[in-house]
Design a protein around this motif. Structure first.
Motif, PDB file in Angstrom:
ATOM      1  N   GLN A  98       0.837  -1.210   0.000  1.00 13.75           N
ATOM      2  CA  GLN A  98       0.000   0.000   0.000  1.00 13.75           C
ATOM      3  C   GLN A  98       0.864   1.248   0.000  1.00 13.75           C
ATOM      4  O   GLN A  98       0.514   2.263  -0.570  1.00 13.75           O
ATOM      5  CB  GLN A  98      -0.895  -0.017   1.229  1.00 13.75           C
ATOM      6  N   GLU A  99       1.969   1.157   0.689  1.00 14.47           N
ATOM      7  CA  GLU A  99       2.843   2.328   0.725  1.00 14.47           C
ATOM      8  C   GLU A  99       3.461   2.574  -0.647  1.00 14.47           C
ATOM      9  O   GLU A  99       3.594   3.687  -1.101  1.00 14.47           O
ATOM     10  CB  GLU A  99       3.943   2.081   1.750  1.00 14.47           C
ATOM     11  N   GLN A 100       3.826   1.515  -1.253  1.00  7.20           N
ATOM     12  CA  GLN A 100       4.440   1.658  -2.571  1.00  7.20           C
ATOM     13  C   GLN A 100       3.380   1.889  -3.635  1.00  7.20           C
ATOM     14  O   GLN A 100       3.628   2.477  -4.666  1.00  7.20           O
ATOM     15  CB  GLN A 100       5.216   0.386  -2.886  1.00  7.20           C
ATOM     16  N   ASN A 101       2.205   1.407  -3.369  1.00  4.70           N
ATOM     17  CA  ASN A 101       1.127   1.582  -4.354  1.00  4.70           C
ATOM     18  C   ASN A 101      -0.136   2.101  -3.677  1.00  4.70           C
ATOM     19  O   ASN A 101      -1.094   1.378  -3.511  1.00  4.70           O
ATOM     20  CB  ASN A 101       0.838   0.239  -5.019  1.00  4.70           C
ATOM     21  N   PRO A 102      -0.093   3.318  -3.235  1.00  7.08           N
ATOM     22  CA  PRO A 102      -1.268   3.892  -2.556  1.00  7.08           C
ATOM     23  C   PRO A 102      -2.450   3.983  -3.501  1.00  7.08           C
ATOM     24  O   PRO A 102      -3.591   4.122  -3.077  1.00  7.08           O
ATOM     25  CB  PRO A 102      -0.788   5.282  -2.127  1.00  7.08           C
ATOM     26  N   ASP A 103      -2.169   3.874  -4.738  1.00  9.33           N
ATOM     27  CA  ASP A 103      -3.264   3.956  -5.708  1.00  9.33           C
ATOM     28  C   ASP A 103      -4.126   2.704  -5.642  1.00  9.33           C
ATOM     29  O   ASP A 103      -5.309   2.725  -5.889  1.00  9.33           O
ATOM     30  CB  ASP A 103      -2.683   4.089  -7.108  1.00  9.33           C
ATOM     31  N   ILE A 104      -3.502   1.635  -5.309  1.00 11.01           N
ATOM     32  CA  ILE A 104      -4.254   0.377  -5.262  1.00 11.01           C
ATOM     33  C   ILE A 104      -4.961   0.237  -3.929  1.00 11.01           C
ATOM     34  O   ILE A 104      -4.385   0.412  -2.885  1.00 11.01           O
ATOM     35  CB  ILE A 104      -3.283  -0.789  -5.481  1.00 11.01           C
ATOM     36  N   LYS A 105      -6.187  -0.049  -4.000  1.00  9.05           N
ATOM     37  CA  LYS A 105      -6.943  -0.177  -2.738  1.00  9.05           C
ATOM     38  C   LYS A 105      -7.484  -1.572  -2.580  1.00  9.05           C
ATOM     39  O   LYS A 105      -7.696  -2.043  -1.495  1.00  9.05           O
ATOM     40  CB  LYS A 105      -8.080   0.804  -2.789  1.00  9.05           C
ATOM     41  N   ASP A 109      -5.676  -6.972  -6.248  1.00 11.46           N
ATOM     42  CA  ASP A 109      -4.425  -6.673  -6.954  1.00 11.46           C
ATOM     43  C   ASP A 109      -3.249  -7.096  -6.087  1.00 11.46           C
ATOM     44  O   ASP A 109      -2.249  -7.594  -6.544  1.00 11.46           O
ATOM     45  CB  ASP A 109      -4.374  -5.181  -7.236  1.00 11.46           C
TER      46      ASP A 109
END
Length: 167
Positions: A98-105, A109
DNA sequence: TTATTGATTGTTCCG
DNA sequence: CGGAACAATCAATAA
């Protein structure tokens, strides 16, 4: 280094569990059986204890979620299946992801990413999680025993908490 | 508003 | 030995 060796062993056939890396592959098969024996005891307890488990037998996993929740605290006392090593890895990986991909919720994924990475992880790394899972199962077994004991002692205890009216 | 679905692998149990 | 089913999480969606 040892990766190559573990890679060969990575075969699903023997990778069944192995659990502790300390144990040589000699007890691969035996360990599985041994563990099964332990489960055997639990099996009896579970079956003997759980009398009415409802006829929840979903052919598809669709119903699995149904049982997950339902405002039924009755089953709250019954210990559920402990998460597997993969799930523990997910917990840790998820935060980072999540930190690396905050876009993904969605975790869908993440699950894919986790699964891919999980397969890339070496046996030694996974063993760490396997150990946790193994220990967790031991705790689960203990919780089951306590649950049975408590039930035997007095199953009249029902925490009725029906307060879900808000907003 | 509430329940359900979706995706991942690991562990468990029955036949 | 193999298959079926369930374990958690969270966001989005159906009704």
């Amino acid at each position: 280094m040892a990766k190559k060796a573990s890679k060969s062993k990575n075969d699903r056939s023997s990778s069944t569990s192995v659990a502790s890396a300390k144990s040589p592959s000699t007890t691969s098969n035996h360990q599985m059986v041994l563990r099964m024996k332990s489960s055997d005891k639990m099996k009896k307890i579970a079956q003997g204890s759980v009398v009415s488990e409802k006829e929840t037998r979903p052919k598809s996993r669709l119903k699995s979620k149904l049982q997950q929740k339902k405002k039924t605290k009755v089953d709250a006392k019954m210990p559920k299946k402990p998460p597997t090593a993969f799930f523990y890895f997910l917990e840790d990986f998820r935060k980072e992801f999540q930190e690396q991909n905050p876009d993904i919720k969605s975790m869908r994924d993440i699950g894919k990413a986790c699964g891919e990475k999980w397969k890339t992880m070496t046996y030694e790394e996974k063993v760490k999680y396997y150990d946790i899972a193994t220990e967790k199962r031991a705790e689960f077994d203990r919780a089951m025993a306590e649950y049975n004991k408590r039930k035997e002692s007095g199953e009249d205890e029902e925490t009725e908490d029906d307060s879900d009216y808000e907003e």
